[in-house]
Write an enzyme that holds these catalytic residues in place. Structure first.
Site, PDB file in Angstrom:
ATOM      1  N   PRO A 196       0.825  -1.204   0.000  1.00  0.00           N
ATOM      2  CA  PRO A 196       0.000   0.000   0.000  1.00  0.00           C
ATOM      3  C   PRO A 196       0.862   1.259   0.000  1.00  0.00           C
ATOM      4  CG  PRO A 196       0.021  -1.009   2.171  1.00  0.00           C
ATOM      5  CD  PRO A 196       0.720  -1.966   1.259  1.00  0.00           C
ATOM      6  N   GLY A 200       2.867   4.320   1.107  1.00  0.00           N
ATOM      7  CA  GLY A 200       3.609   4.536   2.339  1.00  0.00           C
ATOM      8  C   GLY A 200       4.267   3.297   2.902  1.00  0.00           C
ATOM      9  N   GLY A 210       6.956   1.796   1.857  1.00  0.00           N
ATOM     10  CA  GLY A 210       8.416   1.834   1.816  1.00  0.00           C
ATOM     11  C   GLY A 210       9.002   1.479   0.468  1.00  0.00           C
ATOM     12  N   GLU A 248       6.394   0.916 -12.336  1.00  0.00           N
ATOM     13  CA  GLU A 248       5.112   0.812 -13.035  1.00  0.00           C
ATOM     14  C   GLU A 248       5.148   1.468 -14.411  1.00  0.00           C
ATOM     15  OE1 GLU A 248       2.681  -0.844 -14.134  1.00  0.00           O
ATOM     16  OE2 GLU A 248       2.012  -1.127 -12.081  1.00  0.00           O
TER      17      GLU A 248
END
Length: 244
Positions: free
Chosen positions: A41, A43, A45, A167
């Protein structure tokens, strides 16, 4: 043999009196001939992991090794020479298409360029440009998806040990996305590919998927293993409507 090895890597960010542990005892390996995926998700890292791999930030705990040598024993340029990094939003550079493609490898042969253009499905677009490869790039003759494919073609021409992707298929249509996925998978059989994914639709066949949460790698495995064993991965798949 591992190209990159994280061993209990920790990294903190401080804002005033607030301390955020961006990475917490992360142990992780990037292996030759493997396709590795990092998911999690917002945040979790993931971006900090990339920055640490590229030596843009240094761990406060643990160590990172390149081919067995700790990062502090290497110059930043020595480390980064092993990588080609393609971000999610990559602008073209001033100059021609040829200039953009050969930036990291000026000695690329015409055959190498032709092969890469076919791989990323840019060959037909080049054929209709007024000066072909020597056409100056502008906002009117290159779309967002084409910019992404130019950036990937440039990275492939550099022939790095580790292809690091953030991505890169986000702006592509289904046909181009499939071609890019095939190219990445093929490249991973000879070198190493690491993809940080915000959507998972083209990487279910990764050799190793690392699931991150709150700065930790909480699970690693294949898509099918994680679908069986890891609730967070299952939630990510469900949220992204991934074809199981």
């Amino acid at each position: 043999m591992s190209y990159i090895r994280f061993h209990e890597v920790g990294r903190e960010y401080r804002t005033g009196e607030v301390v955020v542990e961006a990475l917490k005892k992360v142990s992780f390996e990037i292996e030759r001939g493997k396709f590795t995926l990092i998911v999690g998700p917002s945040g979790a890292g993931k971006t900090t992991m990339l920055s640490a791999m590229l030596d843009f930030i240094q761990p406060e705990h643990g160590e990172i090794r390149l081919n067995g040598t700790p990062y502090p024993g290497l110059a930043p340029d020595e480390i980064r020479a092993h990588f080609a990094y393609v971000e999610q939003e990559t602008p073209t550079l001033p100059g021609t298409l040829r200039d953009n493609l050969t930036l990291a490898n000026p000695g690329a042969t015409p055959e190498d360029i032709d092969t890469v253009l076919k791989t990323v499905r840019l060959d037909e677009h080049v054929a209709i440009l007024p000066q072909g490869l020597d056409t100056e790039l502008t906002d009117t003759n290159v779309s967002g998806g084409q910019r992404q494919r130019i950036a990937l073609a440039r990275a492939l021409l550099a022939k790095p040990d580790i292809l690091l992707l953030d991505e890169v298929t986000a702006q592509l249509d289904g046909i181009s996305e499939g071609a890019i996925h095939d190219a990445i998978t093929d490249y991973a059989t000879r070198h190493a590919v690491v993809t940080v994914a915000h959507r998972l639709s083209t990487v279910v066949d990764a050799d190793n998927i690392a699931v991150m949460q709150a700065g930790r790698i909480i699970a690693q495995g294949t898509h099918h293993q994680l679908m069986t064993d890891n609730p967070l991965y299952q939630q990510l798949v469900a949220a992204l409507s991934l074809d199981k």
